[in-house]
Scaffold this motif. Structure first.
Motif, PDB file in Angstrom:
ATOM      1  N   GLN A 268       0.570  -1.248  -0.072  1.00 32.00           N
ATOM      2  CA  GLN A 268       0.344  -0.035   0.451  1.00 32.00           C
ATOM      3  C   GLN A 268       1.267   1.808  -0.025  1.00 32.00           C
ATOM      4  OE1 GLN A 268      -2.445  -1.497   3.192  1.00 32.00           O
ATOM      5  NE2 GLN A 268      -4.018  -0.628   2.089  1.00 32.00           N
ATOM      6  N   ASP A 269       0.559   2.140  -0.682  1.00 29.56           N
ATOM      7  CA  ASP A 269       1.178   3.523  -1.346  1.00 29.56           C
ATOM      8  C   ASP A 269       0.444   4.759  -1.171  1.00 29.56           C
ATOM      9  OD1 ASP A 269       3.956   5.150  -0.774  1.00 29.56           O
ATOM     10  OD2 ASP A 269       3.157   5.398  -2.563  1.00 29.56           O
ATOM     11  N   LYS A 270      -0.109   5.940  -1.179  1.00 28.71           N
ATOM     12  CA  LYS A 270      -0.987   6.899  -1.723  1.00 28.71           C
ATOM     13  C   LYS A 270       0.250   8.311  -1.895  1.00 28.71           C
ATOM     14  CE  LYS A 270      -1.177   7.878   3.018  1.00 28.71           C
ATOM     15  NZ  LYS A 270      -2.262   8.545   4.279  1.00 28.71           N
ATOM     16  N   THR A 271       1.306   8.062  -2.114  1.00 29.42           N
ATOM     17  CA  THR A 271       2.280   9.109  -2.997  1.00 29.42           C
ATOM     18  C   THR A 271       1.304   9.830  -3.799  1.00 29.42           C
ATOM     19  OG1 THR A 271       4.043   7.990  -2.288  1.00 29.42           O
ATOM     20  CG2 THR A 271       4.818  10.090  -3.500  1.00 29.42           C
ATOM     21  N   PHE A 272       1.587   8.832  -5.527  1.00 30.89           N
ATOM     22  CA  PHE A 272       0.640   9.045  -6.395  1.00 30.89           C
ATOM     23  C   PHE A 272      -0.619   8.997  -6.428  1.00 30.89           C
ATOM     24  CE2 PHE A 272       5.601   8.340  -7.010  1.00 30.89           C
ATOM     25  CZ  PHE A 272       5.827   9.359  -6.507  1.00 30.89           C
ATOM     26  N   LYS A 273      -1.580   9.926  -6.916  1.00 24.18           N
ATOM     27  CA  LYS A 273      -3.310   9.588  -7.386  1.00 24.18           C
ATOM     28  C   LYS A 273      -3.133   9.432  -8.494  1.00 24.18           C
ATOM     29  CE  LYS A 273      -4.217  12.185  -3.563  1.00 24.18           C
ATOM     30  NZ  LYS A 273      -4.410  11.065  -2.201  1.00 24.18           N
ATOM     31  N   SER A 274      -2.665   9.048  -9.450  1.00 23.03           N
ATOM     32  CA  SER A 274      -2.715   8.969 -11.570  1.00 23.03           C
ATOM     33  C   SER A 274      -1.847  10.261 -11.936  1.00 23.03           C
ATOM     34  CB  SER A 274      -4.402  10.346 -11.248  1.00 23.03           C
ATOM     35  OG  SER A 274      -4.099  11.341 -11.380  1.00 23.03           O
ATOM     36  N   GLY A 275      -1.673   8.777 -12.809  1.00 24.24           N
ATOM     37  CA  GLY A 275      -0.519   9.888 -14.500  1.00 24.24           C
ATOM     38  C   GLY A 275      -0.551   9.222 -15.286  1.00 24.24           C
ATOM     39  N   LYS A 276       0.724   8.732 -16.094  1.00 25.13           N
ATOM     40  CA  LYS A 276       0.601   8.504 -17.351  1.00 25.13           C
ATOM     41  C   LYS A 276       1.275   6.705 -17.186  1.00 25.13           C
ATOM     42  CE  LYS A 276       1.272  12.457 -19.505  1.00 25.13           C
ATOM     43  NZ  LYS A 276       3.166  13.201 -19.890  1.00 25.13           N
ATOM     44  N   ILE A 277       1.345   6.380 -18.036  1.00 27.27           N
ATOM     45  CA  ILE A 277       1.829   4.950 -18.312  1.00 27.27           C
ATOM     46  C   ILE A 277       3.466   4.983 -18.924  1.00 27.27           C
ATOM     47  CG2 ILE A 277      -0.542   3.737 -17.582  1.00 27.27           C
ATOM     48  CD1 ILE A 277      -0.296   3.026 -20.132  1.00 27.27           C
ATOM     49  N   GLY A 278       3.731   3.656 -18.756  1.00 28.40           N
ATOM     50  CA  GLY A 278       5.118   3.650 -19.247  1.00 28.40           C
ATOM     51  C   GLY A 278       6.057   2.654 -19.193  1.00 28.40           C
ATOM     52  N   LEU A 279       7.517   2.478 -20.324  1.00 27.79           N
ATOM     53  CA  LEU A 279       8.385   1.096 -20.020  1.00 27.79           C
ATOM     54  C   LEU A 279       9.483   1.616 -19.444  1.00 27.79           C
ATOM     55  CD1 LEU A 279       7.392   0.301 -23.416  1.00 27.79           C
ATOM     56  CD2 LEU A 279       6.543  -0.865 -21.439  1.00 27.79           C
ATOM     57  N   TRP A 280       9.911   0.643 -18.413  1.00 30.71           N
ATOM     58  CA  TRP A 280      11.518   1.708 -17.586  1.00 30.71           C
ATOM     59  C   TRP A 280      12.149   0.774 -17.688  1.00 30.71           C
ATOM     60  CZ3 TRP A 280      14.637  -0.108 -14.336  1.00 30.71           C
ATOM     61  CH2 TRP A 280      14.861   0.018 -13.026  1.00 30.71           C
ATOM     62  N   THR A 281      13.514   0.853 -18.036  1.00 30.62           N
ATOM     63  CA  THR A 281      15.171  -0.233 -18.088  1.00 30.62           C
ATOM     64  C   THR A 281      15.966   0.810 -17.086  1.00 30.62           C
ATOM     65  OG1 THR A 281      16.527   0.703 -20.278  1.00 30.62           O
ATOM     66  CG2 THR A 281      14.545  -0.852 -20.260  1.00 30.62           C
ATOM     67  N   LYS A 282      16.529  -0.025 -16.923  1.00 30.14           N
ATOM     68  CA  LYS A 282      18.159   1.126 -15.659  1.00 30.14           C
ATOM     69  C   LYS A 282      18.808   0.311 -16.871  1.00 30.14           C
ATOM     70  CE  LYS A 282      21.168   0.134 -12.134  1.00 30.14           C
ATOM     71  NZ  LYS A 282      20.763  -0.295 -10.328  1.00 30.14           N
ATOM     72  N   ALA A 283      19.917   2.072 -16.885  1.00 34.31           N
ATOM     73  CA  ALA A 283      21.461   1.499 -16.849  1.00 34.31           C
ATOM     74  C   ALA A 283      21.160   0.739 -18.063  1.00 34.31           C
ATOM     75  CB  ALA A 283      22.374   1.036 -16.247  1.00 34.31           C
ATOM     76  N   ASP A 284      22.682  -0.269 -19.056  1.00 33.39           N
ATOM     77  CA  ASP A 284      22.339  -0.278 -20.279  1.00 33.39           C
ATOM     78  C   ASP A 284      21.660  -1.590 -20.631  1.00 33.39           C
ATOM     79  OD1 ASP A 284      23.849  -2.620 -18.604  1.00 33.39           O
ATOM     80  OD2 ASP A 284      25.699  -2.719 -19.501  1.00 33.39           O
ATOM     81  N   ALA A 285      20.582  -1.867 -19.520  1.00 31.48           N
ATOM     82  CA  ALA A 285      19.623  -3.073 -20.568  1.00 31.48           C
ATOM     83  C   ALA A 285      19.374  -2.715 -21.146  1.00 31.48           C
ATOM     84  CB  ALA A 285      18.397  -3.347 -19.417  1.00 31.48           C
ATOM     85  N   VAL A 286      19.246  -3.976 -22.826  1.00 33.82           N
ATOM     86  CA  VAL A 286      18.536  -4.346 -23.717  1.00 33.82           C
ATOM     87  C   VAL A 286      17.320  -4.536 -23.951  1.00 33.82           C
ATOM     88  CG1 VAL A 286      19.293  -4.385 -25.949  1.00 33.82           C
ATOM     89  CG2 VAL A 286      20.898  -3.351 -24.899  1.00 33.82           C
ATOM     90  N   THR A 287      16.213  -3.995 -23.295  1.00 31.56           N
ATOM     91  CA  THR A 287      14.886  -4.403 -23.887  1.00 31.56           C
ATOM     92  C   THR A 287      13.948  -5.085 -24.302  1.00 31.56           C
ATOM     93  OG1 THR A 287      15.650  -4.951 -20.647  1.00 31.56           O
ATOM     94  CG2 THR A 287      13.139  -5.146 -21.416  1.00 31.56           C
ATOM     95  N   TYR A 288      13.360  -5.944 -25.031  1.00 30.92           N
ATOM     96  CA  TYR A 288      12.260  -5.724 -25.795  1.00 30.92           C
ATOM     97  C   TYR A 288      10.801  -5.901 -25.135  1.00 30.92           C
ATOM     98  CZ  TYR A 288      15.763  -7.444 -29.640  1.00 30.92           C
ATOM     99  OH  TYR A 288      16.788  -7.973 -30.470  1.00 30.92           O
TER     100      TYR A 288
END
Length: 329
Positions: A268-288
C-alpha cells in the motif's frame, strides 16, 4: 434360523463396506485444499504458464486423485477462465477453458493495447516519448522486428549506474488501473530486464515494477524527486532471452504486482494518485517490450480524470534515498 442369521450378517457387512466406500468417495471429492500461490511448487506454475500463457493465476487448489497429488491452477487470460491440472512433477494432465467473466469483458472493452505491429521500424512508437531519471544521456527507444514480430526496444548500452530509461505514453492518464506488459531481457552488463511505469507525473516521480535476470528478483518501487525507494521484493528465477509478463493492479493506495501471472508483491502506498503509463529499463539494459495493455478500473476513464484536479499529487515528507543506496545491489 441359523441360515437367516448368517444372511443377515452378510447383508449388514455388505452395507457397512458400502457405507465406508461412499464415505471415502465423498472425502475424495471434498479433499480440495486451497494453496497460497507462494507455496505452489515452481514446476507446477511453470507448467501451467506454459500450457496457458499470459493472464493471471487467480486460485490454486491441491487434491489427491488415486494417491497422486494434483494441483488445479485457475487462470484468467483476456477475460476467459482456464483450469489447468498439473502433477507435482510439472506434468499437465488436463486444460479446461471456461466462459468469459462479465467484469473482465467490460475491462476488455475499455482496454487500450499497444502491440506495435503498425509502427515504423527504427523509431520510437507513435505517442511515446523518451525520458530519463538520473544522470547520462537519454535511452534509445525504437521499434524492431524480432522473430517476425514488432516490439518496442530500449537498445542503448551507453549509460551505467543510477540511470533509468523511460518510454512514456504521452496521451494517457489513469488512476485505478489494470496494466500488463510482456518483456524480454536481451543483454546488459550493469543491469538487465525492466518493467512498466504507472501514475507517472514526470521523469522524477512515478511507480515502477521490474524483474531483473542478473539478480533473480522482482521488485516494486516508487521514484520520488528522482530518488527510488523500494516498496516490496520477491526472490525468484528470472530468465533472459525469454518472454515474461508483468501485471499491475492498483486501486486507491493498494498495489498488486504479478510475474508470469502469479501475484508476488502486495503493498500500500498513496504517494501518487494518477498519471501516465510507460516502460522502464535501467542503465545499459537492452530489453524488448510487447503487448502493453491498460484498462481503467472502477469507472475511472481517462476523459473523467481529465476533469479532476490534481490536488494531493504534491509529494510531501517522503523519505529520500541517496543515489545508489536503494540500487539493485
Amino acid at each position: 434360523m441359523l441360515r437367516f442369521k448368517s444372511l443377515l450378517i452378510i447383508l449388514l457387512s455388505a452395507l457397512f463396506v458400502a457405507s465406508i466406500a461412499l464415505q471415502v468417495a465423498a472425502n475424495d471429492d471434498d479433499n480440495d485444499e486451497e494453496v497460497p500461490v507462494s507455496d505452489v511448487p515452481a514446476k507446477v506454475l511453470q507448467a501451467a504458464n506454459k500450457a496457458v500463457s499470459g493472464g493471471e493465476v487467480t486460485k490454486v487448489e491441491k487434491e489427491v486423485e488415486d494417491g497422486e497429488v494434483i494441483y488445479d491452477v485457475k487462470k484468467v487470460v483476456d477475460g476467459v477462465s482456464y483450469e489447468i491440472e498439473v502433477t507435482v512433477d510439472g506434468v499437465v494432465k488436463k486444460v479446461e477453458k471456461g466462459e468469459a467473466e462479465e467484469n473482465e469483458e467490460n475491462e476488455e472493452e475499455s482496454a487500450k493495447v499497444w502491440d506495435f505491429q503498425k509502427e515504423q521500424v527504427g523509431k520510437i512508437a507513435e505517442g511515446f516519448k523518451s525520458y530519463r531519471t538520473g544522470k547520462g544521456k537519454l535511452g534509445v527507444w525504437k521499434v524492431l522486428v524480432a522473430s517476425e514480430n514488432k516490439v518496442l526496444a530500449q537498445v542503448s548500452k551507453e549509460n551505467f549506474g543510477y540511470h533509468f530509461n523511460l518510454a512514456v505514453a504521452e496521451g494517457t492518464k489513469y488512476s485505478d488501473l489494470k496494466l500488463n506488459v510482456k518483456f524480454k531481457a536481451i543483454e546488459g552488463k550493469d543491469d538487465q530486464g525492466g518493467g512498466p511505469v504507472w501514475r507517472y507525473r514526470d521523469a522524477n516521480n512515478y511507480y515502477i515494477a521490474r524483474a531483473n535476470p542478473l539478480e533473480d528478483n522482482f521488485r516494486v518501487y516508487k521514484v520520488v524527486d528522482g530518488r527510488r525507494k523500494q516498496l516490496a521484493s520477491k526472490k525468484l528465477k528470472v530468465t533472459n532471452g525469454e518472454w515474461h509478463t508483468i501485471g499491475i493492479v492498483m486501486q486507491s493506495d493498494h498495489i498488486q504486482c504479478s510475474y508470469d501471472g502469479v501475484p508476488y508483491l502486495d503493498v500500500q502506498d498513496k504517494t501518487f494518485k494518477s498519471g501516465k503509463i510507460g516502460l522502464w529499463t535501467k542503465a545499459d539494459a537492452v530489453t524488448y517490450f510487447d503487448d502493453l495493455k491498460v484498462a481503467a478500473l472502477g469507472g475511472k476513464t481517462e476523459s473523467k480524470m481529465e476533469a479532476e484536479k490534481d490536488e494531493g499529487d504534491t509529494v510531501k515528507n517522503v523519505e529520500k534515498e541517496d543515489e545508489g543506496e536503494d540500487d539493485d545491489d
